[in-house]
Design a protein around this motif. Structure first.
Motif, PDB file in Angstrom:
ATOM      1  N   GLU A 113      -9.611  -5.085   5.834  1.00 22.87           N
ATOM      2  CA  GLU A 113      -8.769  -4.096   6.065  1.00 22.87           C
ATOM      3  C   GLU A 113      -8.961  -2.907   5.201  1.00 22.87           C
ATOM      4  O   GLU A 113      -9.451  -2.926   3.980  1.00 22.87           O
ATOM      5  N   LYS A 120      -7.279  -1.080   2.938  1.00 24.26           N
ATOM      6  CA  LYS A 120      -6.028  -0.854   1.870  1.00 24.26           C
ATOM      7  C   LYS A 120      -6.654  -1.187   0.725  1.00 24.26           C
ATOM      8  O   LYS A 120      -7.832  -2.034   0.500  1.00 24.26           O
ATOM      9  N   HIS A 169      -3.352  -3.170   9.131  1.00 27.31           N
ATOM     10  CA  HIS A 169      -3.870  -1.826   8.689  1.00 27.31           C
ATOM     11  C   HIS A 169      -5.302  -1.449   9.677  1.00 27.31           C
ATOM     12  O   HIS A 169      -5.743  -2.449  10.039  1.00 27.31           O
ATOM     13  N   PRO A 219       4.554  -1.282   6.306  1.00 27.81           N
ATOM     14  CA  PRO A 219       3.061  -1.060   6.599  1.00 27.81           C
ATOM     15  C   PRO A 219       2.501  -0.083   5.292  1.00 27.81           C
ATOM     16  O   PRO A 219       3.158   0.781   4.969  1.00 27.81           O
ATOM     17  N   ASP A 246       0.663   3.017   3.919  1.00 28.75           N
ATOM     18  CA  ASP A 246       0.518   3.980   4.340  1.00 28.75           C
ATOM     19  C   ASP A 246      -0.261   5.091   3.212  1.00 28.75           C
ATOM     20  O   ASP A 246      -0.097   6.248   3.102  1.00 28.75           O
ATOM     21  N   MET A 290      -6.910   5.384   3.220  1.00 30.00           N
ATOM     22  CA  MET A 290      -7.770   4.400   3.915  1.00 30.00           C
ATOM     23  C   MET A 290      -9.181   4.545   3.302  1.00 30.00           C
ATOM     24  O   MET A 290      -9.640   5.642   3.077  1.00 30.00           O
TER      25      MET A 290
END
Length: 826
Positions: free
Chosen positions: A596, A598, A620, A741, A743, A746
């Motif tokens: 993911e 993150k 994500h 979630p 945000d 990334m």
């Protein structure tokens, strides 16, 4: 009685057969005929059938003029073994030439495969004309055969020189042949043929001053194939032959040279010469390499002129061409202007959609493409920098297709960076009333440049078994890497792939017609992967994806990545089609990496010798990377996976049901523990879940087998089952939070696969430290119990006396929200 009837029938049949096997051949002296009976050229010597005259039997018999012979055959089926040649000499030099029909003589010959030969002697200054009765003749190649096995062969005989004018079958357009000097006509008939006439006559003799004249007559639409004399062995030196075409004025003719070769001329020059109707300038002299006339109204003629050969290296002059006669097909006189002056490195071909079928027995109208009044062909190639006036001689333009190829090259690194090219079909092509079958763009760039394919108006769908393309057009994308072609697959619009980033040269092929086209952009950085797919699915979509080179498999040491976006307030479920990679590595290792995007995200890694991961839930955006090794056999790596989405609420509900179902066991253990002890701690042993993160060996200073962190997972009852406790004593108020979630920033690069060793794999002992340690299914998922005295004042977790780092289940705010939201409610 039945036996007697059968015996009588056999006896009668035998008598009839014996009677038919005896023949009387009587040759008159005036006929000047010689008959020869001999074994066929393909009959083995041991299978000879004897020919008997009286008491004498021979394998070959020759009967001359003014001789009468009674013959029989010493075999039951002489037609399988014997052939007959009947040769008649005709003198047109010293006396009157016997004009008129030529008869098959003598009559009453045995039914054998036979060849009639008429050798007509004439002065070399005159020409003998042979006129054929309908349905006339059709020329064939020297090695071809006629459907009914009835074959005519015509040769010219001047002094001792013989020239093969041609070989013909019945049912064609050749109505007359005029040959200079003597002529030899041969007619081959099979043994079972009922033909009683020769089908031709000697019409007249006159001077022609050329080798021969072949007349071809057309009464309606049809095509004919004709060849030069001695084809394909070579046209005689410095000779001239002519074809005359008789065509109704309401029909149009086109001449198409199918095959030709040129000799080495010492003097003069080889050429073709046309005498055309008044609308053309006559005579029209052209080279064999020139475009030949088309759309000719009425009668015309074509002549082939040879040259004086180089004695040291004469070469071969030969010509095979087709004459197509059909009704006018461009009466409206529509012309299309194709302007390619502003185009660069483009080639456009207009041609029939299927290969030419040869010489059909029944006429099939030709589709011709004309650049001007004279230059008409079955296929035409148009190149950039030119303009063309195109019109079509074709009943149905559906028989034609357009293919095009354009090369886009960029070699200057400074100029190529961030350069955008639109892959569009030129409008000059789209105006043609012909379907575009394939348009190919070849993209050439330096190795330091990666190419990105995207579209401002559409996203692509990969054509695979589970989600077939049903659009009117599609794209085939191939990357050529280090001399090898990596076929990414077939793509069509209406999918989830937003862009594709690749290295090295790329070929994109558009199949069938479309106006919405891709664009490409050169970017400065060069990826370590051969290909990166950026996938932005619709929340309601079910996306199927598969590795390139699906049928052949991913080439060795190739790495491909997918950057998959998870829509807002959605949970992605990632699953693989099969459980294993199904390959064995000879060198290096094959990996599947899932991560993911993150901070501090765990990475799921599977090797080729491990089971692929069970379906994963992704909250994500995430990466999927597949890297290949060098397999031990020809079977390569091919993987397929799919991604589905549910809303956060739906995803939590499904997890909530799972946890709630499991909580009955936990509650049962809870009550048992409460009876034994008042310590509100619950523990379960779980040996089937792994949390080891690849590449993070420093997390534990002591090895797992040296501490007890893998034995129990300890959970604070009050934190997890607060609402249940409240039901019993009402004294505990659990903390409640919601899932938020991530945000934050990334990742913009795919997970780096483990280093691939290009040495042959060697056995590693258990005591050696592995260079890379993926998750192991046998390791437990560990929660270290947070004790109050080990927590610092700021809430950070301290290092315990054993050297382990204690990790709380609710260490992450995100995890805390998810777990509490998924708790069962009263």
């Amino acid at each position: 009685k039945d036996h007697s009837v059968c015996a009588l029938s056999w006896f009668v049949a035998r008598i009839i057969m014996l009677f038919q096997g005896s023949f009387a051949i009587h040759l008159r002296a005036a006929d000047n005929i010689t008959v020869t009976i001999k074994p066929g050229s393909s009959v083995p010597p041991l299978k000879y059938c004897k020919i008997c005259t009286g008491q004498i039997c021979k394998s070959e018999l020759r009967i001359t003029a003014a001789v009468k012979e009674d013959i029989s055959f010493k075999c039951e089926t002489p037609e399988k073994y014997l052939v007959m040649e009947i040769k008649k000499n005709i003198d047109c030099m010293s006396g009157l030439c016997p004009f008129g029909d030529v008869h098959l003589q003598p009559s009453g010959l045995p039914r054998l495969n036979r060849t009639y030969i008429w050798d007509v002697k004439a002065n070399k200054k005159v020409g003998l004309e042979l006129k054929f009765s309908t349905p006339w003749l059709r020329q064939i190649g020297p090695t071809d055969t006629c459907p009914d096995l009835i074959t005519y062969s015509i040769s010219s005989s001047i002094d001792t020189t013989k020239v093969n004018i041609g070989t013909f079958c019945r049912n064609g357009s050749v109505s007359r042949v005029k040959v200079q000097g003597g002529v030899v006509m041969a007619l081959q008939l099979p043994w079972n043929s009922d033909l009683t006439t020769s089908g031709f006559n000697i019409a007249n003799r006159s001077s022609i001053k050329r080798l021969c004249i072949i007349e071809s007559t057309f009464k309606g639409e049809m095509s004919a194939t004709l060849m030069s004399a001695n084809y394909p062995l070579g046209f005689p030196e410095d000779e001239l032959m002519t074809w005359q075409f008789v065509v109704p004025s309401n029909l149009r003719s086109s001449v198409i040279f199918r095959n030709y070769s040129l000799s080495n001329c010492e003097r003069k020059e080889e050429r073709v010469e046309y005498y055309l109707p008044a609308v053309y300038s006559s005579p029209e002299v052209l080279k064999l390499s020139d475009k030949q006339p088309a759309n000719i109204p009425g009668n015309f003629s074509l002549s082939l002129q040879g040259c004086d050969h180089d004695d040291q290296n004469p070469g071969i002059l030969s010509l095979l061409f087709q004459i197509v006669v059909q009704h006018p097909q461009n009466e409206e006189n529509v012309t299309y202007l194709i302007d390619l002056r502003k185009e660069r490195d483009i080639s456009i071909t207009i041609q029939p959609k299927s290969p030419h079928s040869g010489r059909p027995l029944q006429f099939e109208p030709e589709c011709l493409i004309c650049k001007d009044l004279r230059t008409c062909e079955r296929n035409v190639t148009l190149t950039s920098g030119n303009t063309y006036d195109i019109f079509f001689l074709c009943y149905d333009l559906e028989h034609l297709r357009i293919t095009a190829e354009k090369t886009i090259a960029c070699w200057d690194l400074r100029y190529c960076q961030k350069k955008i090219y639109d892959l569009t079909v030129p409008r000059t092509i789209s105006q043609l009333p012909v379907r575009l079958d394939k348009f190919t763009w070849k993209l050439l760039a330096p190795e330091e440049i990666s190419v990105e394919i995207s579209s401002p108006s559409l996203k692509l769908q990969q054509h695979i078994q589970e989600q077939r393309c049903n659009k009117s057009y599609s794209y085939g994308i191939v990357s050529t890497t280090q001399g090898k072609a990596l076929n990414l697959g077939i793509f069509c619009p209406g999918g989830s792939i937003e862009k594709i980033q690749m290295r090295d040269n790329i070929t994109i092929s558009l199949k069938t017609f479309a106006l919405a086209i891709l664009c490409i952009q050169s970017i400065s950085s060069c990826t370590t992967e051969e290909c990166i797919f950026t996938v932005t699915p619709d929340p309601k979509a079910q996306v199927y994806l598969q590795t390139p080179n699906w049928f052949e498999g991913l080439p060795p040491y190739i790495s491909v990545s997918w950057n998959i976006t998870v829509p807002n307030k959605q949970v992605a479920r990632l699953a693989f089609l099969k459980e294993r990679m199904d390959i064995t590595c000879e060198t290096g290792r094959a990996y599947v990496n899932i991560k993911e995007q993150k901070p501090k995200a765990e990475e799921t890694v599977r090797r080729e010798d491990e089971l692929l991961s069970e379906p994963l839930l992704m909250y994500h955006h995430f990466w999927v990377n597949i890297s290949n090794c060098k397999p031990v056999n020809t079977k390569q790596l091919s993987l397929q996976f799919w991604v589905t989405f549910v809303s956060q609420k739906t995803g939590e509900l499904s997890l909530n049901i799972w946890i709630y179902s499991g909580s009955h066991l936990l509650i049962f253990l809870f009550y048992n523990r409460k009876k034994e002890s008042q310590n509100p701690e619950v523990g379960t042993y779980n040996a089937n879940i792994s949390t080891q993160m690849p590449g993070r060996h420093g997390l534990f200073k002591r090895r797992r087998q040296d501490n007890d962190s893998h034995v129990y997972a300890v959970i604070d009852d009050a934190m997890i089952y607060g609402d249940l406790l409240k039901t019993f004593n009402g004294s505990v108020n659990p903390e409640v939070d919601v899932y938020r979630p991530f945000d934050g920033p990334m990742g913009d690069t795919p997970p780096t696969p483990p280093p691939i060793s290009f040495k042959k794999a060697t056995t590693i002992s258990n005591s050696e430290e592995l260079p890379f340690c993926p998750e192991r299914d046998s390791e437990p998922y560990t929660f270290a119990h947070r004790k109050p005295e080990e927590t610092t004042s700021n809430g950070d977790t301290s290092v315990n006396g054993t050297g382990d780092v204690d990790m709380s289940l609710l260490e992450s705010k995100e995890q805390e929200g998810v777990v509490e939201q998924l708790m069962p409610k009263e």
